[in-house]
Write an enzyme that holds these catalytic residues in place. Structure first.
Site, PDB file in Angstrom:
ATOM      1  N   SER A   1      -3.078  -0.342  -1.128  1.00 30.52           N
ATOM      2  CA  SER A   1      -3.976  -0.849  -2.169  1.00 30.52           C
ATOM      3  C   SER A   1      -5.427  -1.032  -1.750  1.00 30.52           C
ATOM      4  O   SER A   1      -6.276  -1.313  -2.588  1.00 30.52           O
ATOM      5  CB  SER A   1      -3.439  -2.172  -2.724  1.00 30.52           C
TER       6      SER A   1
ATOM      7  N   LYS B   1     -11.454  -9.655  -4.214  1.00 24.62           N
ATOM      8  CA  LYS B   1     -10.312  -9.321  -5.065  1.00 24.62           C
ATOM      9  C   LYS B   1      -9.670 -10.600  -5.584  1.00 24.62           C
ATOM     10  O   LYS B   1      -9.510 -11.574  -4.844  1.00 24.62           O
ATOM     11  CB  LYS B   1      -9.296  -8.498  -4.275  1.00 24.62           C
TER      12      LYS B   1
ATOM     13  N   SER C   1      -4.032  -1.243  -5.782  1.00 25.89           N
ATOM     14  CA  SER C   1      -4.334  -2.270  -6.757  1.00 25.89           C
ATOM     15  C   SER C   1      -5.738  -2.841  -6.636  1.00 25.89           C
ATOM     16  O   SER C   1      -6.203  -3.561  -7.528  1.00 25.89           O
ATOM     17  CB  SER C   1      -3.318  -3.401  -6.628  1.00 25.89           C
TER      18      SER C   1
END
EC number: 6.3.5.7
Length: 487
Positions: A179, A80, A155
């Site tokens: 997330s 990420k 996210s």
């Protein structure tokens, strides 16, 4: 053999050890899959194919010489884009960090590299991890591999979509309010939010410093255990890293959960939950009973205050953390006649609307005259939420609950309705406020879209969560389902 790009971490590990495949072949298969699916999925912000192939060749050489570094040696993994990678662009999905290349690796990256993992690139996310759909990225909207007209969650949407699309067997995500877990559920994969302090945050671009946690995402719980073995553990560079021993999580995967007491919190089956989601979740919970667990109805009475509490504390921490981004030393810089005008223009143009919204909310909550009314009171309620968990864990070993009240929703449906978007995390936010670990496993489908079961544990008892999740996956096949992507 399963197509290489659909291998789980443990299956790829076994194939590498047996000499059935090489790390180079596996990496090339993942890169080819990325090239074929990216026009639709858009999970990656930056690819590092040359470095990945070099790392794969090194892994093959070590294996030939009998010097394998362990179960992740030669396994492709993507990261990420809020986790710092030395010399590799790290933008946090924000224009304000366009072109930023960190001069160091985050601790989790150091540990993955030391374990021989092949890092293939950086994954899309909501800007500064603020969002539940990955629509808040400044660069692109990632799609859900099960239905590209829908969101992958957020996210860590890029992290979930990359696994579900077969681009890589595993990824790292971060979880501040759900997330990792919400996108894992919406994309039909497994994901783990470890206990706060279990995994180092050194090198993580901070959103909510008392809430953020890095964790693994993959198809199976067994894969998560392998990854957690590598990334967990104390780090003196992170003052919030817990100085406690880390077990071998793979030894917890016994398949036996007989006698475990599993609480079913009534507050998590919220009003407005889609019937198909509730049905799949309750069916999954009954499977745990079939495996010998004892189900107990429990209550977490302060859950109803979690959403407003979170949206005071998290924006307040974001307001402080994001004050450092001014365009002076790195990233995007706007023009201005004075220093103050330049900073104002840089932040106004560099941050997207959701980030600006949360900075303003947080600044307001911390301002003179409102601190006691909002921030201090929110911290007091957070303590009550923590006590709910402490009390319930005197009665049960873990909890089982829904992850998201809905399946993946259409792109564009909630982006202009912040409250509706915030409500999508109603089942995950309390866990971050309490700092306890939580695991999500795929548990079925509703209208053709994945549903995830959430297991919530005592602090630093990830082993029990992994044990239960693995036992569930031994008896079910939801984690073996793959989306039919047209490429």
């Amino acid at each position: 053999m399963t197509e290489l790009h659909h291998l789980t971490v443990t299956a790829a590990q076994a194939a590498l050890a047996a000499g059935d495949i090489t790390a180079v072949e596996l990496t090339e298969a993942c890169l080819a899959r990325i090239n074929a699916t990216e026009p639709t999925i858009r999970a990656f912000l930056h690819l590092t194919p040359d470095a990945a192939l070099a790392a794969a060749r090194a892994a093959d050489e070590r294996r030939q010489q009998g010097r394998s570094l362990g179960p992740l040696d030669g396994i492709p993994i993507a990261i990420k884009d809020v986790i710092c990678t030395d010399g590799v662009p790290t933008t946090a999905g924000s224009r304000i960090l366009a072109g930023f290349r960190p001069p160091y690796n985050a601790t989790v990256i150091e540990r993955l590299v030391a374990a021989g993992a092949v890092l293939v690139g950086k994954l899309n996310c909501d800007e500064f991890a603020m969002g539940s759909s990955t629509e808040n990225s400044a660069y692109q909207i990632t799609t859900n591999p099960w239905d590209p007209t829908r969101v992958p969650g957020g996210s860590s949407g890029g992290s979930a979509a990359a696994v579900a699309a077969g681009q890589v067997p595993a990824t790292l995500g971060t979880d501040t309010g759900g997330s990792i877990r919400q996108p894992a559920a919406l994309c039909g994969i497994s994901g783990l939010k470890p206990t706060y302090g279990r995994v180092s945050r050194y090198g993580l671009i901070a959103y909510g410093s008392s809430l953020d946690q890095i964790g693994p995402m993959a198809w199976t719980v067994a894969d998560l255990a392998v990854l957690l073995n590598v990334i967990a553990g104390h780090d003196p560079r992170d003052g919030t890293s817990a100085p406690i021993d880390t077990p071998d999580y793979t030894t917890a995967l016994t398949g036996d959960i007989r006698g475990l007491r599993i609480g079913i919190p009534r507050e998590y089956f919220v009003e407005g939950m889609e019937p198909g989601v509730e049905s799949a979740t309750r069916t999954a919970i009954e499977v745990l009973r079939d495996l010998g667990a004892i189900l107990v109805d429990v209550s977490l009475p302060h859950t109803r205050y979690a959403l407003p509490t979170y949206y005071i504390i998290a924006p307040a921490e974001a307001s402080a953390n994001l004050a450092r981004f001014d365009g002076v030393r790195y990233g995007f810089r706007a023009e201005g006649e004075t220093m103050w005008e330049q900073i104002e223009q840089t932040r106004g143009q560099g941050f997207g609307p959701e980030v600006r919204r949360r900075i303003m909310l947080g600044t307001y909550a911390l301002s003179a005259g409102y601190y006691d009314a909002y921030y201090r009171r929110a911290q007091q309620v957070r303590t009550l939420i923590k006590r709910d968990f402490e009390q319930v864990f005197t009665q049960v070993d873990l909890l089982a609950a829904p992850t998201s009240p809905t399946v993946a929703f259409p792109i564009g449906q909630k982006i202009n309705d912040p409250l509706a978007m915030y409500l999508s995390d109603v089942c995950t936010l309390p866990i971050n406020l309490a700092g306890v670990p939580a695991l999500v496993v795929p548990c079925g489908f509703s209208e053709g879209l994945p549903v995830g079961l959430q297991l919530i544990g005592r602090p630093f008892d990830e082993a029990t969560l992994l044990r239960v999740g693995d036992a569930y996956q031994r008896l079910t096949e939801w984690h073996t389902q793959r989306p039919r992507l047209v490429v």
